[in-house]
Motif scaffolding. Structure first.
Motif, PDB file in Angstrom:
ATOM      1  N   ASN A   1      -2.699   2.871  -1.455  1.00 37.92           N
ATOM      2  CA  ASN A   1      -1.752   1.998  -0.769  1.00 37.92           C
ATOM      3  C   ASN A   1      -0.696   2.785  -0.011  1.00 37.92           C
ATOM      4  OD1 ASN A   1      -3.108  -0.214  -1.782  1.00 37.92           O
ATOM      5  ND2 ASN A   1      -1.659  -0.600  -3.440  1.00 37.92           N
ATOM      6  N   SER A   2      -0.231   3.861  -0.632  1.00 38.06           N
ATOM      7  CA  SER A   2       0.766   4.716   0.009  1.00 38.06           C
ATOM      8  C   SER A   2       0.212   5.320   1.304  1.00 38.06           C
ATOM      9  CB  SER A   2       1.198   5.834  -0.947  1.00 38.06           C
ATOM     10  OG  SER A   2       2.106   6.713  -0.318  1.00 38.06           O
ATOM     11  N   LYS A   3      -1.055   5.730   1.256  1.00 40.96           N
ATOM     12  CA  LYS A   3      -1.695   6.295   2.442  1.00 40.96           C
ATOM     13  C   LYS A   3      -1.819   5.237   3.542  1.00 40.96           C
ATOM     14  CE  LYS A   3      -4.031   9.210   4.973  1.00 40.96           C
ATOM     15  NZ  LYS A   3      -3.366  10.378   5.591  1.00 40.96           N
ATOM     16  N   ILE A   4      -2.207   4.031   3.166  1.00 33.94           N
ATOM     17  CA  ILE A   4      -2.367   2.957   4.152  1.00 33.94           C
ATOM     18  C   ILE A   4      -1.025   2.598   4.776  1.00 33.94           C
ATOM     19  CG2 ILE A   4      -2.989   0.525   4.451  1.00 33.94           C
ATOM     20  CD1 ILE A   4      -5.158   0.924   2.337  1.00 33.94           C
ATOM     21  N   ILE A   5       0.036   2.561   3.969  1.00 34.12           N
ATOM     22  CA  ILE A   5       1.372   2.251   4.486  1.00 34.12           C
ATOM     23  C   ILE A   5       1.804   3.296   5.509  1.00 34.12           C
ATOM     24  CG2 ILE A   5       3.818   2.118   3.869  1.00 34.12           C
ATOM     25  CD1 ILE A   5       2.906   0.820   1.213  1.00 34.12           C
ATOM     26  N   SER A   6       1.512   4.567   5.220  1.00 31.74           N
ATOM     27  CA  SER A   6       1.852   5.620   6.183  1.00 31.74           C
ATOM     28  C   SER A   6       1.017   5.492   7.454  1.00 31.74           C
ATOM     29  CB  SER A   6       1.642   7.008   5.553  1.00 31.74           C
ATOM     30  OG  SER A   6       0.266   7.256   5.298  1.00 31.74           O
ATOM     31  N   GLN A   7      -0.222   5.022   7.304  1.00 28.45           N
ATOM     32  CA  GLN A   7      -1.069   4.797   8.474  1.00 28.45           C
ATOM     33  C   GLN A   7      -0.525   3.656   9.325  1.00 28.45           C
ATOM     34  OE1 GLN A   7      -5.000   4.182   6.780  1.00 28.45           O
ATOM     35  NE2 GLN A   7      -5.605   6.280   7.220  1.00 28.45           N
ATOM     36  N   ILE A   8      -0.008   2.614   8.670  1.00 27.93           N
ATOM     37  CA  ILE A   8       0.571   1.489   9.404  1.00 27.93           C
ATOM     38  C   ILE A   8       1.702   1.983  10.298  1.00 27.93           C
ATOM     39  CG2 ILE A   8       1.873  -0.673   9.180  1.00 27.93           C
ATOM     40  CD1 ILE A   8       0.377  -1.174   6.551  1.00 27.93           C
ATOM     41  N   ALA A   9       2.527   2.873   9.743  1.00 26.49           N
ATOM     42  CA  ALA A   9       3.648   3.423  10.520  1.00 26.49           C
ATOM     43  C   ALA A   9       3.146   4.215  11.721  1.00 26.49           C
ATOM     44  CB  ALA A   9       4.511   4.311   9.628  1.00 26.49           C
ATOM     45  N   GLY A  10       1.969   4.836  11.547  1.00 20.49           N
ATOM     46  CA  GLY A  10       1.400   5.633  12.633  1.00 20.49           C
ATOM     47  C   GLY A  10       0.528   4.836  13.583  1.00 20.49           C
ATOM     48  N   GLY A  11       0.354   3.553  13.296  1.00 20.13           N
ATOM     49  CA  GLY A  11      -0.419   2.692  14.191  1.00 20.13           C
ATOM     50  C   GLY A  11      -1.919   2.809  14.048  1.00 20.13           C
ATOM     51  N   THR A  12      -2.389   3.267  12.879  1.00 19.43           N
ATOM     52  CA  THR A  12      -3.837   3.384  12.661  1.00 19.43           C
ATOM     53  C   THR A  12      -4.152   3.114  11.195  1.00 19.43           C
ATOM     54  OG1 THR A  12      -5.768   4.827  12.865  1.00 19.43           O
ATOM     55  CG2 THR A  12      -3.713   5.848  12.183  1.00 19.43           C
ATOM     56  N   THR A  13      -5.398   2.748  10.905  1.00 18.67           N
ATOM     57  CA  THR A  13      -5.817   2.522   9.526  1.00 18.67           C
ATOM     58  C   THR A  13      -7.243   3.014   9.341  1.00 18.67           C
ATOM     59  OG1 THR A  13      -6.656   0.311  10.051  1.00 18.67           O
ATOM     60  CG2 THR A  13      -4.387   0.451   9.234  1.00 18.67           C
ATOM     61  N   PHE A  14      -7.690   3.038   8.092  1.00 10.61           N
ATOM     62  CA  PHE A  14      -9.103   3.303   7.827  1.00 10.61           C
ATOM     63  C   PHE A  14      -9.931   2.185   8.454  1.00 10.61           C
ATOM     64  CE2 PHE A  14      -7.117   5.491   4.143  1.00 10.61           C
ATOM     65  CZ  PHE A  14      -7.645   6.756   4.358  1.00 10.61           C
ATOM     66  N   ASP A  15     -11.210   2.464   8.701  1.00  8.91           N
ATOM     67  CA  ASP A  15     -12.082   1.434   9.265  1.00  8.91           C
ATOM     68  C   ASP A  15     -12.396   0.348   8.234  1.00  8.91           C
ATOM     69  OD1 ASP A  15     -12.813   2.608  11.989  1.00  8.91           O
ATOM     70  OD2 ASP A  15     -13.276   4.274  10.639  1.00  8.91           O
ATOM     71  N   VAL A  16     -12.688   0.778   6.996  1.00 10.86           N
ATOM     72  CA  VAL A  16     -12.956  -0.139   5.889  1.00 10.86           C
ATOM     73  C   VAL A  16     -12.208   0.407   4.680  1.00 10.86           C
ATOM     74  CG1 VAL A  16     -14.721  -1.221   4.453  1.00 10.86           C
ATOM     75  CG2 VAL A  16     -15.244  -0.669   6.839  1.00 10.86           C
TER      76      VAL A  16
END
Length: 410
Positions: free
Chosen positions: A86-101
């Motif tokens: 979840n922490s990784k995904i939250i940081s990705q949200i800030a960067g404007g990208t996420t994992f594909d699945v």
């Protein structure tokens, strides 16, 4: 003679020109067909989940099978815990990208919806239905918001009370199953039984960790309610009474305060016969398959006479707005399909299928309890602890309240 020789040389030169042109064309075609690997834009899917090495290997097995059938590459990223993912995904949200699945929960889903970083999956639900895959409605609704499907259930994890029948009956205690069948397995009956276990054996009857997902079913099953309003959590009088009873039992030592214990150490204590009862998910069946005493499961104590006293978690999988959305959704669809879940179960994943018409629960040599039907009753008639309407920041308030009761019983 000279003219004839010139004609021959002329014909030969023309032939060489033709051959040279053909060779050039062939050469160009060959260079085009054997381009260096990587120059073509290969569809690459990044799939993220959490768990141990065994979980990662299972996911890689599904990915490998999928890649054999589709021209793409699936890279598996496995994090040690849900919090870390979840922490990784939250940081990705800030960067404007996420994992594909990726695996997710309600709180992360709500954040991703706010920034429009989720794919709608209603088309997958319909295509799976056409293939004969019908999700449990109560599991499916965990990923549904405002009538749209944003995540799909990877499986279902029912929670039950596992108990050492041999130890309890040998010490003259009534089988818990009998209390349940006589509809005496409510909070009052539970408290009386815990005190009887302590009196007869000198051991606490069960361990309660400082995890709200463990305590919350006691509250709900005893008729307690709670809600969140303006970021504040409110518990009704019945909910507070339930927590007070549990707190008193811990203060007496009839229930073990396991606030600082992890699930592994508690499972070991149960396996060694040191703890008569333990609350756990389906993974406990794997633990119980290695023990030499008679064991079984029983639902949470409840005021209800049916199986509303059961609860379960629903691991959710979603798709982000990556570069290869079509292939990402195709992989997600495969992962939650009958075949995808069959592969995962065969390789040892401890989940009940999230598809209502699928009863394939082969987990190697895992032994199921006598009353394994409770798992399915939990899904059909219980409730999902995922979908409580309480977000992560509000759960912290509940944990503070629960922690107070664990410390001094009030």
């Amino acid at each position: 003679m000279k003219n004839r020789t010139n004609k021959i040389l002329y014909i030969i030169s023309i032939a060489f020109l033709v051959l040279g042109a053909v060779g050039l064309i062939i050469s160009m075609e060959m260079r085009e067909s054997v381009q260096p690997q990587g120059t073509v834009d290969e569809e690459k899917i990044r799939f993220a989940l959490y768990g141990n090495e065994e979980i990662q290997k299972i996911a890689e097995e599904v990915a490998e099978t999928f890649m054999k059938q589709n021209k793409c590459k699936v890279e598996v990223y496995c994090y040690a815990s849900e919090e870390e993912l979840n922490s990784k995904i939250i940081s990705q949200i800030a960067g404007g990208t996420t994992f594909d699945v990726f695996y997710t929960n309600q709180d992360i889903l709500s954040r991703l919806m706010e920034v429009n970083e989720l794919q709608e999956l209603d088309d997958i639900v319909e295509s799976r239905r056409q293939e004969g895959d019908e999700f449990y409605a109560v599991a499916l609704e965990n990923g549904n918001f405002d009538g749209k499907q944003y995540a799909l259930p990877a499986g279902v994890m029912p929670y039950m009370i596992y108990y050492n029948r041999s130890f309890l009956t040998e010490n003259g205690l009534e089988d818990v199953q009998t209390l349940f069948e006589k509809k005496q397995w409510n909070l009052e009956g539970f408290a009386a039984y815990m005190r009887a276990v302590k009196e007869r054996t000198g051991k606490p009857g069960i361990a309660l960790p400082g995890d709200w997902t463990v305590a919350e079913p006691f509250v709900r099953c005893d008729g307690g309610k709670y809600k969140a309003a303006d970021g504040q959590v409110e518990l009704n009088d019945k909910a507070l009474e339930t927590l007070e009873v549990l707190g008193q039992l811990m203060e007496e030592g009839t229930v073990m305060n396991a606030e600082t214990e992890d699930s592994t150490s508690l499972a070991e204590a149960f396996s060694a016969g040191e703890l008569p009862m333990i609350i756990g998910g389906l993974e406990m069946t794997r633990v119980c398959s290695r023990i030499d005493f008679e064991w079984d499961i029983v639902p949470y104590p409840s005021v209800e006479s049916d199986f509303q006293n059961s609860n379960f978690d629903v691991p959710l999988v979603a798709a982000g707005n990556g570069k290869h959305v079509r292939m990402a959704k195709k992989f997600l669809s495969y992962y939650v399909s009958t075949l995808g879940q069959k592969i995962r179960l065969e390789k040892g994943e401890c989940l009940i299928p999230s598809l209502s018409m699928v009863f394939y629960t082969s987990m190697g040599d895992v032994e199921f309890p006598e009353h394994s039907n409770y798992y399915f009753f939990a899904i059909e008639n219980g409730y999902s602890s995922n979908r409580t309407g309480i977000l992560d920041n509000e759960k912290e308030q509940i944990l503070d309240i629960w922690g107070d009761y664990m410390e001094d019983g009030t």
